[in-house]
Design a protein around this motif. Structure first.
Motif, PDB file in Angstrom:
ATOM      1  N   TYR A 213       0.835  -1.198   0.000  1.00 35.17           N
ATOM      2  CA  TYR A 213       0.000   0.000   0.000  1.00 35.17           C
ATOM      3  C   TYR A 213       0.872   1.251   0.000  1.00 35.17           C
ATOM      4  N   THR A 214       0.570   2.185  -0.883  1.00 33.68           N
ATOM      5  CA  THR A 214       1.241   3.485  -0.880  1.00 33.68           C
ATOM      6  C   THR A 214       0.221   4.607  -0.819  1.00 33.68           C
ATOM      7  N   PRO A 215       0.355   5.502   0.164  1.00 33.13           N
ATOM      8  CA  PRO A 215      -0.522   6.678   0.241  1.00 33.13           C
ATOM      9  C   PRO A 215      -0.022   7.839  -0.613  1.00 33.13           C
ATOM     10  N   LEU A 216       1.041   7.623  -1.407  1.00 32.10           N
ATOM     11  CA  LEU A 216       1.581   8.654  -2.306  1.00 32.10           C
ATOM     12  C   LEU A 216       1.810   9.990  -1.595  1.00 32.10           C
TER      13      LEU A 216
ATOM     14  N   GLY B 108      -3.587   9.197   3.436  1.00 35.39           N
ATOM     15  CA  GLY B 108      -4.165   7.866   3.613  1.00 35.39           C
ATOM     16  C   GLY B 108      -3.518   6.983   4.653  1.00 35.39           C
ATOM     17  N   ARG B 109      -2.264   7.250   4.996  1.00 33.51           N
ATOM     18  CA  ARG B 109      -1.516   6.281   5.801  1.00 33.51           C
ATOM     19  C   ARG B 109      -2.150   5.986   7.160  1.00 33.51           C
TER      20      ARG B 109
ATOM     21  N   GLN C 236       7.163   6.604   0.194  1.00 34.20           N
ATOM     22  CA  GLN C 236       5.939   7.357  -0.075  1.00 34.20           C
ATOM     23  C   GLN C 236       4.974   7.355   1.106  1.00 34.20           C
ATOM     24  N   ALA C 237       5.406   6.818   2.233  1.00 38.17           N
ATOM     25  CA  ALA C 237       4.542   6.753   3.412  1.00 38.17           C
ATOM     26  C   ALA C 237       4.555   8.046   4.215  1.00 38.17           C
ATOM     27  N   VAL C 238       5.547   8.889   3.947  1.00 40.69           N
ATOM     28  CA  VAL C 238       5.685  10.149   4.673  1.00 40.69           C
ATOM     29  C   VAL C 238       4.984  11.263   3.897  1.00 40.69           C
TER      30      VAL C 238
END
Length: 576
Positions: free
Chosen positions: A236-239, A243-244, A265-267
């Motif tokens: 999963y990536t919240p870009l 979303g994280r 991409q989690a930050v």
């Protein structure tokens, strides 16, 4: 007033924000950029107000945010005191200036003695939609530019039903916004007064917990997830977006244990450093997820856009590589699983309905029909899906089961009245678990759907036409298509056309006209004799004109060839 005069007002304004003053000085070096920043105010479209961050009435800045909020405050000033006291919920995403814009909105409302409920940190758009109804507020404001590039930000207004304001209410709000002659002169509550006013309330975990409690109800087959959730491998990536925090909690809560986040991409990152565009529609956005997916042997890759209302996915192919699905394909997988699972469980209502936009695929329609479920089309913009949900919950004529738009927006449960990537994240993982139990992938499931219902293919292309000249080009193109109705596309005859602006359906051979029972919109939709449909519409939030094509073939290659021919023909329209 001319744009030059408006510019001079800004340039001479002594109290102009220092950062904006510096940007304005740089902007003055380019006549074209200066004119574009001041020639017209930002407009509300199908998804609110959106624009490039910077000085000017055609830009997103603290003054245009104040102006939009002042319009909302003036509208609320006309309400009964008890209604006004219900206040406004405000959320924001990870973009540049988002926290600042959120607080400027709150300070503007506070000057009118209107309370606001501001999230303590970034939150997804669907949680804002939920919070409006959960807190019984009069309205909601979401500061976001969705999946646009980093230089953009935006402002969405939500009604008390949790949905984005439909045209009739948005138009009324716009009237109040335009009453504000000079955005530079809008009074706001001073920062030193905020703490003592008691009008700006900070919210967070209480709403998060309530939202996540509702997310639990998205899971259809808890036994399946309990069995397979610990084995499903998900990336999963919240870009770099919102979303994280909620997405990670939602997956764990549902019972999915073997998911990994794309670390780069989690930050939260307002510059979206690792991607050209933080758009899950773009296969390039999955570059990091695909690399990690191959390392983890993942069954499914999922990406959400910066405000976590849209969701994209990539499925594993037989050779171990990954293929990014279209929004229509994701919707087809979700509809097929959802209706099948509910039918097996005996929980599918007789009056079930799915809702979709007029530019979305007809494959989910065919799938729904096979389960005895009706499909209802609405105009582009999730606000129209929200309106229908409210209508059905009021009159009881239908039970809402699913809503979607081809642009990667889906809704499963109506406790949110907008696209919800967090709900979809949980359900799509369940669908993947369903196929994994059978030794299959989501790719296998999609091929089975094609074999059963036909090889449906869709393509959306957007042509960007910037600035004043671009706006005129778009206007000329649409009027030209109305004045000279095409009789064919790529050699295939047009049977009839639907003009949502004139609200008429016209059969070309007989010239017979029928009324369209939909609100007005600047959209043209053509139906061809081979079952193909084509739609043309200007974007409501970007300087683009969009072309949509939907075909069905007996084979995949046939469908792809049809799309390619039509796409080439449509390209000529913007080059004439």
């Amino acid at each position: 007033m001319s744009w030059e005069k408006i510019y001079q007002n800004w340039a001479n304004f002594e109290e102009l924000d220092s950062d904006l003053k510096a940007q304005l000085n740089n902007l003055a070096l380019s006549q074209a950029e200066l004119e574009d920043a001041f020639y017209a105010p930002l407009e509300f479209g199908t998804a609110g107000m959106r624009g490039i961050i910077g000085p000017g009435i055609n830009r997103m800045n603290i003054y245009t945010v104040r102006q939009a909020t002042e319009g909302l405050a003036l509208l609320m000033d006309l309400q009964e005191p008890e209604i006004k006291k219900r206040g406004v919920v405000i959320a924001y995403d990870s973009r540049h200036m988002s926290p600042d814009f959120a607080m400027e909105a709150a300070r503007t409302l506070a000057y009118h003695n209107i309370p606001s409920f501001v999230f303590e940190s970034l939150r997804p758009t669907p949680e804002l939609s939920f919070a409006v109804r959960h807190l019984e507020s009069f309205a909601g404001i979401m500061i976001t530019a969705s999946h646009n590039p980093a230089k953009y930000n935006g402002y969405k207004v939500y009604g008390e039903d949790g949905g984005q304001m439909p045209p009739v209410h948005a138009d009324r709000l716009t009237e109040f916004v335009r009453q504000v002659d000079n955005p530079l002169q809008i009074p706001v509550l001073r920062e030193e007064e905020v703490k003592h006013s008691g009008l700006i309330h900070i919210i967070g975990e209480e709403v998060d917990s309530a939202y996540l409690k509702k997310i639990k109800t998205v899971t259809v087959n808890e036994k399946l997830v309990a069995e397979m959730g610990k084995d499903l491998r998900l990336v999963y990536t919240p870009l770099h977006g919102t979303g994280r925090m909620i997405g990670e909690r939602a997956l764990r809560q549902a019972g999915f244990e073997k998911f990994v986040l794309v670390p780069e991409q989690a930050v939260a990152d307002p510059d979206f450093t690792t991607v050209k565009s933080p758009n899950p529609e773009d296969p390039a956005a999955f570059e990091y997820a695909m690399k990690l997916g191959e390392e983890e042997n993942a069954d499914l890759l999922i990406a959400t856009d910066p405000d976590a209302d849209r969701l994209g996915a990539a499925v594993r192919l037989p050779d171990g590589k990954y293929q990014v699905l279209t929004g229509n394909q994701i919707a087809s997988l979700l509809v097929d699983y959802l209706l099948q699972a509910k039918q097996v469980a005996g929980t599918l209502p007789e009056n079930a309905v799915i809702l979709k936009s007029i530019v979305s695929s007809e494959l989910p329609t065919a799938i729904a029909k096979s389960y005895g479920v009706e499909t209802v089309n609405v105009l582009t913009g999730f606000k129209f899906i929200a309106e229908k949900i409210e209508e059905y919950e009021t009159n009881g004529n239908h039970t809402f089961e699913f809503g979607f738009e081809e642009s990667y927006g889906y809704l499963i449960k109506s406790f949110v009245r907008d696209k919800d990537a967090i709900q979809t994240l949980v359900l799509l993982a369940e669908v993947a678990a369903f196929y994994k139990k059978q030794g299959q992938t989501l790719y296998d499931g999609l091929q089975a759907i094609f074999e059963k219902f036909g090889f449906y293919q869709e393509k959306t292309t957007a042509v960007t036409l910037d600035g004043i000249k671009g706006a005129e080009q778009i206007k000329t193109l649409m009027s030209g298509l109305r004045e000279n109705v095409p009789t064919d596309f790529a050699g295939v005859s047009v049977v009839y056309v639907e003009d949502f602006d004139t609200q008429k359906k016209i059969e070309l051979s007989s010239h017979l006209e029928e009324p369209l029972n939909m609100p007005r919109a600047n959209v043209l939709k053509y139906y061809l004799e081979d079952g193909t449909w084509i739609a043309v519409r200007p974007s409501g939030t970007e300087p683009k004109i969009k072309f949509y094509v939907g075909v069905v073939g007996q084979t995949f290659d046939e469908a792809i060839a049809k799309v390619a021919k039509l796409e080439a023909d449509l390209k000529n329209l913007t080059q004439e």
